[in-house]
Scaffold this motif. Structure first.
Motif, short mmCIF file in Angstrom:
data_model
loop_
_atom_site.label_atom_id
_atom_site.label_comp_id
_atom_site.label_asym_id
_atom_site.label_seq_id
_atom_site.Cartn_x
_atom_site.Cartn_y
_atom_site.Cartn_z
N ARG A 38 30.58 29.34 16.33
CA ARG A 38 28.98 28.74 16.34
C ARG A 38 29.29 27.02 15.71
N GLN A 39 30.56 26.46 16.37
CA GLN A 39 31.24 24.93 15.35
C GLN A 39 31.36 24.38 16.18
N LEU A 40 30.92 24.09 17.63
CA LEU A 40 31.82 23.61 18.26
C LEU A 40 30.38 23.22 18.45
N PRO A 41 30.65 20.87 19.23
CA PRO A 41 30.14 20.17 19.17
C PRO A 41 29.05 20.54 20.49
N TRP A 42 27.48 19.97 20.38
CA TRP A 42 26.51 20.16 21.82
C TRP A 42 26.79 19.48 22.53
N TRP A 43 27.54 18.21 22.71
CA TRP A 43 27.83 17.30 23.52
C TRP A 43 29.17 17.77 24.79
N GLY A 46 27.69 20.67 26.50
CA GLY A 46 27.31 20.30 27.35
C GLY A 46 28.02 19.48 28.87
N LEU A 47 29.18 19.20 28.13
CA LEU A 47 30.07 18.72 29.38
C LEU A 47 31.30 20.25 30.12
N SER A 48 31.47 21.34 28.78
CA SER A 48 31.89 22.38 28.96
C SER A 48 30.47 23.25 30.66
N ILE A 49 29.57 22.71 30.25
CA ILE A 49 28.30 24.00 31.19
C ILE A 49 28.67 23.06 32.82
N ILE A 50 28.93 21.82 32.87
CA ILE A 50 28.55 21.41 33.78
C ILE A 50 30.36 21.55 34.76
N ALA A 51 30.84 21.60 33.91
CA ALA A 51 32.20 21.53 33.86
C ALA A 51 32.47 23.01 34.74
N THR A 52 31.57 23.51 34.00
CA THR A 52 31.93 25.28 34.59
C THR A 52 31.50 25.72 35.97
N ALA A 265 21.47 23.55 21.04
CA ALA A 265 21.82 23.93 22.85
C ALA A 265 20.99 22.49 23.78
N ARG A 266 19.68 23.05 23.17
CA ARG A 266 18.69 22.10 24.04
C ARG A 266 19.91 20.68 24.24
N ASN A 267 19.78 20.07 23.20
CA ASN A 267 20.78 19.24 23.72
C ASN A 267 21.30 19.06 24.76
N ALA A 268 22.55 20.57 24.84
CA ALA A 268 23.56 20.53 25.13
C ALA A 268 23.51 20.96 27.03
N ILE A 269 22.03 21.68 26.81
CA ILE A 269 21.90 21.80 28.21
C ILE A 269 21.57 20.59 28.88
N LEU A 270 20.51 20.08 28.62
CA LEU A 270 20.80 18.21 29.07
C LEU A 270 21.72 17.63 29.69
N VAL A 271 22.59 17.53 28.36
CA VAL A 271 23.51 16.53 28.85
C VAL A 271 24.56 17.27 30.01
N GLY A 272 24.57 18.81 29.74
CA GLY A 272 24.86 19.72 31.49
C GLY A 272 24.00 19.04 32.48
N TRP A 273 23.10 18.88 32.63
CA TRP A 273 22.13 18.66 33.93
C TRP A 273 22.46 17.11 34.03
N PHE A 274 22.55 16.12 33.28
CA PHE A 274 22.87 14.83 33.64
C PHE A 274 24.02 14.16 33.78
N SER A 275 24.97 14.80 33.51
CA SER A 275 26.94 15.01 34.14
C SER A 275 26.35 15.42 35.85
N GLY A 276 26.11 16.95 35.63
CA GLY A 276 25.70 17.19 36.75
C GLY A 276 25.31 16.43 37.81
N PHE A 277 24.60 16.19 37.86
CA PHE A 277 23.86 14.82 38.83
C PHE A 277 24.86 14.08 38.71
N ILE A 278 25.46 13.23 38.25
CA ILE A 278 26.07 12.31 38.46
C ILE A 278 26.90 13.13 39.23
N GLY A 279 28.05 14.13 38.47
CA GLY A 279 28.94 14.66 39.34
C GLY A 279 29.20 14.87 41.03
#
Length: 513
Positions: A38-43, A46-52, A265-279
């Motif tokens: 539980r030491q991974l940075p949220w950003w 977040g990128l990992s969520i959308i990369a997955t 975790a909430r920040n990670a989700i939002l970063v994931g969505w925005f990155s996915g939108f751009i991708g």
């Protein structure tokens, strides 16, 4: 593919393997392997969520969608936003606050062990249907650019994926996902550059040709329930499906629980969505420009459609260097999804089944079992890829259709637990089992097939109603057992109560709710 192209692919592959090997040296227990302590940075999470979720299927299917339908697929990102928003509001406090490793541990806390096993089993069925498409997408590119048979390519990609994933835990997966997502954008940029420089007039000429072909529409407001390219279906029908994927899929949940706390975790989700939108927008743009490219040049051969458009463009039109970047990007997209799928299913099998039922009587430690399971599921994924190749369906619709069968009922279980305290363990278990049976039977009927992506939106309330109805014939769950496990029951507050006649000595205190 020339020497320079293969050199780029080889360098990229070497970097990814080096990250995996470096991370593997730091893994001494399952908490590090499954959650990165539980030491991974949220950003990065977040990128990992959308990369997955941004697989080779996305990188191949996105340009195919853009070529055939313009930007209409982008509407589904609004459905994703709705799904992620519901996860943040309803599930995230439980997943992170309860210090879980898998999402399905919550189901045992709220209901019982058999319900946890059922939820985990539904996830496993979802993964095997998805994993085959992921392996097929990467193998299609390998076969196209090398000329080897598709079956051999599937075996090569599958074996390499298994070997790489076994070496790395969630830390390696997340950091390679970050690298891979960056590589995806570099590859898309190389493809766009090649298309623009392949015609007189550049971007303007391509854009004009795409407009004349009616490929620039973004919104379709018509009410067409079976048409995923209409806004109501994309927003609500797909939105419920996205809620199921983001809220009950261990691949996503494993990233949430790797964050330090709920806000991270909430920040990670939002970063994931925005990155996915751009991708997604970038892959659709590439497809739209390819439509303009082939409209202005000789058209595509009749046999080249859908997912085969980008590989055909790479082989025949992209210059040296840019081809390597595009192929590396497709490999990146494939690996970021395949390693995540294999790792999450290994986590699920180890924590929800091996540790829960077999570890006490086994000589194997959990970390060894987790790595062995990656190999087993990798082999199953290869077999599934052969099936996907035989269907000859476009990858993105295939993934959406088959995933909905398993994740709709699974979402129903979690909503029963979080929203309805009256539902008991038997109601949740048997209501979900009946719902799964009904949707499997229903896939053979015209009525359910006509619902398209709305199948998830139908099966979720079906499972909930069945679960509630069955629960009425059983006992009411004790309120004390629900504390901290539903939206309507707060976490228990412990208050010291001094025992009469024993003074205020802390050792003589008892605790009550």
């Amino acid at each position: 593919m020339g020497t320079l192209d293969w050199l780029i692919v080889a360098i990229y592959g070497g970097i990814v393997i080096a990250i995996g090997l470096a991370a593997s040296r730091k893994q001494s227990n399952t908490d590090e392997y499954f959650r990165g302590s539980r030491q991974l940075p949220w950003w990065a999470v977040g990128l990992s969520i959308i990369a997955t979720s941004f697989s080779a299927a996305s990188l191949l299917g996105g340009p195919g969608q853009g070529y055939n339908h313009g930007f209409l697929w982008l509407q589904l990102q609004l459905g994703d936003l709705l799904g992620y928003g519901l996860v943040i509001a309803l599930f995230l406090p439980f997943f992170v606050g309860l210090n879980l490793t898998t999402a399905y541990e919550y189901l045992e806390k709220r209901f019982d062990a058999k319900t946890r096993s059922l939820g985990s089993f539904c996830f496993l069925l979802f993964v095997i249907s998805r994993l085959g498409a992921l392996l097929y997408g990467a193998s299609l590119v390998v076969a196209t650019v090398t000329g080897i048979p598709l079956a051999i390519a599937i075996l090569i990609v599958g074996i390499v994926s298994i070997a790489y994933t076994v070496t790395g835990g969630i830390t390696a997966v997340v950091w390679t996902d970050v690298l891979q997502f960056g590589m995806i954008f570099i590859g898309i940029g190389a493809g766009i550059w090649a298309a623009i420089h392949g015609v007189d007039g550049g971007f303007g000429a391509l854009w004009q040709a795409a407009g004349e072909g009616d490929k620039l529409s973004v919104i379709n407001l018509s009410w067409e329930p079976k048409n995923i390219y209409s806004l109501p279906t994309a927003l609500f029908g797909y939105g419920i499906f996205a809620f199921a994927v983001a809220g009950t899929n261990q691949q996503s949940v494993q990233r949430y629980v790797s964050c330090a706390d709920v806000p991270s975790a909430r920040n990670a989700i939002l970063v994931g969505w925005f990155s996915g939108f751009i991708g997604v927008a970038a892959t659709l743009l590439l497809g739209v420009l390819l439509f303009g490219f082939y409209s202005l040049n000789t058209g595509l051969p009749e046999a080249v459609t859908g997912d085969k458009i980008l590989p055909f463009f790479i082989v025949n039109q992209v210059p040296a260097g840019a081809s390597g970047l595009l192929v590396a990007a497709i490999f990146a997209a494939a690996m970021s999804s395949i390693d995540s799928a294999l790792h999450s299913v290994s986590t699920c099998m180890t924590v929800d089944f091996y540790d829960r039922y077999f570890a006490k009587n086994s000589k194997l430690d959990s970390l060894t079992v987790a790595k062995l399971l990656i190999v087993v599921w990798g082999i199953l994924g290869i077999l599934s890829a052969f099936y996907v190749a035989s269907t000859e369906e476009d990858l993105l619709p295939f993934l959406v259709t088959y995933s909905a069968i398993f994740l709709g009922p699974l979402l129903g279980i979690f909503l029963m637990g979080v929203l309805l305290p009256r539902i008991n363990a038997n109601g949740a278990f048997y209501g979900t089992v009946v719902a799964v049976i009904l949707i499997v039977i229903g896939t053979e009927t015209e009525v359910l097939n006509n619902l398209g992506i709305w199948r998830s939106a139908l099966t979720v309330p079906t499972a909930i109603l069945l679960g509630y109805g069955i629960s009425l014939f059983g006992g009411i769950p004790p309120r004390r057992s629900l504390k901290g496990l539903t939206l309507w029951t707060k976490e228990p507050e412990f208050k010291p109560i001094g025992r009469p006649g024993l003074g205020d000595d802390d050792d003589d205190e008892e605790y009550d709710y």
